[in-house]
Design a protein around this motif. Structure first.
Motif, PDB file in Angstrom:
ATOM      1  N   PHE A 237       0.837  -1.203   0.000  1.00 55.45           N
ATOM      2  CA  PHE A 237       0.000   0.000   0.000  1.00 55.45           C
ATOM      3  C   PHE A 237       0.875   1.257   0.000  1.00 55.45           C
ATOM      4  CE2 PHE A 237      -2.466   3.227   2.393  1.00 55.45           C
ATOM      5  CZ  PHE A 237      -3.661   3.227   1.699  1.00 55.45           C
ATOM      6  N   PHE A 238       1.835   1.303   0.943  1.00 50.00           N
ATOM      7  CA  PHE A 238       2.671   2.498   1.036  1.00 50.00           C
ATOM      8  C   PHE A 238       3.776   2.531  -0.012  1.00 50.00           C
ATOM      9  CE2 PHE A 238       0.525   3.148   5.129  1.00 50.00           C
ATOM     10  CZ  PHE A 238       0.192   4.489   4.967  1.00 50.00           C
ATOM     11  N   ALA A 239       4.150   1.360  -0.554  1.00 49.81           N
ATOM     12  CA  ALA A 239       5.121   1.339  -1.656  1.00 49.81           C
ATOM     13  C   ALA A 239       4.495   1.994  -2.894  1.00 49.81           C
ATOM     14  CB  ALA A 239       5.560  -0.083  -1.965  1.00 49.81           C
ATOM     15  N   ALA A 240       3.179   1.850  -3.055  1.00 45.52           N
ATOM     16  CA  ALA A 240       2.471   2.422  -4.196  1.00 45.52           C
ATOM     17  C   ALA A 240       2.091   3.891  -3.965  1.00 45.52           C
ATOM     18  CB  ALA A 240       1.209   1.611  -4.480  1.00 45.52           C
ATOM     19  N   ALA A 241       2.131   4.324  -2.721  1.00 47.96           N
ATOM     20  CA  ALA A 241       1.706   5.684  -2.368  1.00 47.96           C
ATOM     21  C   ALA A 241       2.784   6.713  -2.683  1.00 47.96           C
ATOM     22  CB  ALA A 241       1.373   5.746  -0.875  1.00 47.96           C
ATOM     23  N   LYS A 242       2.309   7.934  -2.949  1.00 46.54           N
ATOM     24  CA  LYS A 242       3.207   9.081  -3.066  1.00 46.54           C
ATOM     25  C   LYS A 242       2.880   9.948  -1.847  1.00 46.54           C
ATOM     26  CE  LYS A 242       4.795  12.623  -6.130  1.00 46.54           C
ATOM     27  NZ  LYS A 242       4.341  13.797  -6.851  1.00 46.54           N
TER      28      LYS A 242
ATOM     29  N   GLY B  37       0.312   4.552  21.747  1.00 47.96           N
ATOM     30  CA  GLY B  37       1.402   4.574  22.714  1.00 47.96           C
ATOM     31  C   GLY B  37       2.755   4.982  22.155  1.00 47.96           C
ATOM     32  N   TYR B  38       2.789   5.375  20.884  1.00 52.99           N
ATOM     33  CA  TYR B  38       4.057   5.791  20.261  1.00 52.99           C
ATOM     34  C   TYR B  38       3.945   7.220  19.756  1.00 52.99           C
ATOM     35  CZ  TYR B  38       4.849   0.765  20.160  1.00 52.99           C
ATOM     36  OH  TYR B  38       4.990  -0.561  20.510  1.00 52.99           O
ATOM     37  N   CYS B  39       5.038   7.945  19.844  1.00 54.69           N
ATOM     38  CA  CYS B  39       5.121   9.297  19.304  1.00 54.69           C
ATOM     39  C   CYS B  39       5.472   9.149  17.821  1.00 54.69           C
ATOM     40  CB  CYS B  39       6.189  10.064  20.077  1.00 54.69           C
ATOM     41  SG  CYS B  39       6.036  11.820  19.912  1.00 54.69           S
ATOM     42  N   VAL B  40       4.559   9.500  16.922  1.00 50.79           N
ATOM     43  CA  VAL B  40       4.745   9.201  15.497  1.00 50.79           C
ATOM     44  C   VAL B  40       6.023   9.774  14.911  1.00 50.79           C
ATOM     45  CG1 VAL B  40       2.342   8.748  14.887  1.00 50.79           C
ATOM     46  CG2 VAL B  40       3.197  11.053  14.729  1.00 50.79           C
ATOM     47  N   GLU B  41       6.416  10.944  15.368  1.00 52.03           N
ATOM     48  CA  GLU B  41       7.624  11.559  14.795  1.00 52.03           C
ATOM     49  C   GLU B  41       8.913  10.861  15.246  1.00 52.03           C
ATOM     50  OE1 GLU B  41       6.280  14.480  18.115  1.00 52.03           O
ATOM     51  OE2 GLU B  41       5.333  13.079  16.720  1.00 52.03           O
ATOM     52  N   GLU B  42       8.816   9.984  16.253  1.00 56.11           N
ATOM     53  CA  GLU B  42      10.004   9.279  16.761  1.00 56.11           C
ATOM     54  C   GLU B  42      10.109   7.837  16.274  1.00 56.11           C
ATOM     55  OE1 GLU B  42       9.829   9.699  21.012  1.00 56.11           O
ATOM     56  OE2 GLU B  42      10.006  11.883  20.913  1.00 56.11           O
TER      57      GLU B  42
ATOM     58  N   ASN C 192      11.178   2.976  12.043  1.00 59.06           N
ATOM     59  CA  ASN C 192      10.879   2.182  10.856  1.00 59.06           C
ATOM     60  C   ASN C 192       9.978   3.003   9.922  1.00 59.06           C
ATOM     61  OD1 ASN C 192       8.948   0.279   9.305  1.00 59.06           O
ATOM     62  ND2 ASN C 192      10.624  -1.076   9.924  1.00 59.06           N
ATOM     63  N   PRO C 193      10.424   3.281   8.696  1.00 56.39           N
ATOM     64  CA  PRO C 193       9.641   4.144   7.798  1.00 56.39           C
ATOM     65  C   PRO C 193       8.225   3.640   7.505  1.00 56.39           C
ATOM     66  CG  PRO C 193      11.856   3.815   6.923  1.00 56.39           C
ATOM     67  CD  PRO C 193      11.698   2.879   8.094  1.00 56.39           C
ATOM     68  N   LEU C 194       8.071   2.337   7.299  1.00 58.34           N
ATOM     69  CA  LEU C 194       6.736   1.812   7.012  1.00 58.34           C
ATOM     70  C   LEU C 194       5.829   1.933   8.232  1.00 58.34           C
ATOM     71  CD1 LEU C 194       4.631   0.388   5.262  1.00 58.34           C
ATOM     72  CD2 LEU C 194       5.596  -1.790   6.036  1.00 58.34           C
TER      73      LEU C 194
ATOM     74  N   ARG D 182       1.332   4.553  11.103  1.00 56.47           N
ATOM     75  CA  ARG D 182       0.916   5.340  12.269  1.00 56.47           C
ATOM     76  C   ARG D 182       0.479   6.744  11.874  1.00 56.47           C
ATOM     77  NH1 ARG D 182      -0.708   1.285  14.956  1.00 56.47           N
ATOM     78  NH2 ARG D 182       0.911   0.014  15.896  1.00 56.47           N
ATOM     79  N   TYR D 183       1.077   7.309  10.806  1.00 57.45           N
ATOM     80  CA  TYR D 183       0.567   8.589  10.269  1.00 57.45           C
ATOM     81  C   TYR D 183      -0.907   8.412   9.898  1.00 57.45           C
ATOM     82  CZ  TYR D 183       5.165  10.893   9.341  1.00 57.45           C
ATOM     83  OH  TYR D 183       6.394  11.509   9.427  1.00 57.45           O
TER      84      TYR D 183
END
Length: 118
Positions: A63-68, A82-87, A90-92, A97-98
Motif C-alpha cells: 500500500f505504502f510502496a504504491a503511495a506518493k 502509545g508511540y510518538c509518530v515523529e520518533e 521504521n519508515p513503514l 501510524r501517520y
C-alpha cells in the motif's frame, strides 16, 4: 519498537484494517467520504486506486510502496497507540501510524487541521 511489531505491520492487509477506520469515524459522525479524503491526502491515491487497495489483498507494505506520501506528512505529530509518530524509526511503521493518527484526528476534529499545510 520491536522488529516483530514492524514485521506484523508490513504483512497486515489494508483491507483488514479499513473497516475499523470506517467504524471509528462513523461513530463520531464523520463520513466514509471524509475518511477517503484523508487517506488520499496522505497517499496521493485517487478514489479508484484507493478502491483497488480496499478490495484487494494489499499489505501495508505494498500500500505504502504504491503511495506518493504527501510532502506535509512530516507535520503529523503526537501519540498514537502509545508511540510518538515523529520518533518511530521504521519508515513503514511510521507511515501506518501517520494514517492511524489522521483517522484518529478525523474522528475528533476538523478537516482543516488534518489536511496540514506548511
Amino acid at each position: 519498537m520491536a522488529k516483530s511489531h514492524d514485521e506484523r505491520i508490513a504483512v497486515l492487509t489494508f483491507a483488514s484494517v479499513y473497516p475499523h477506520y470506517v467504524t471509528k469515524v462513523e461513530k463520531k459522525g464523520r463520513t466514509v467520504e471524509e475518511l477517503h479524503q484523508v487517506i488520499m491526502w496522505l497517499t496521493g491515491f485517487t478514489e479508484r486506486t484507493l478502491q483497488k487497495h480496499i478490495k484487494g489483498g494489499t499489505t501495508f507494505e505494498e500500500f505504502f510502496a504504491a503511495a506518493k506520501l504527501n510532502p506535509n506528512a512530516h507535520l503529523i505529530t503526537g501519540a498514537i497507540c502509545g508511540y510518538c509518530v515523529e520518533e518511530i524509526e521504521n519508515p513503514l511503521t511510521q507511515k501506518v501510524r501517520y494514517l492511524d493518527k489522521l483517522v484518529d484526528e478525523l474522528a475528533k476534529g476538523t478537516m482543516e487541521k488534518i489536511l496540514r499545510s506548511a
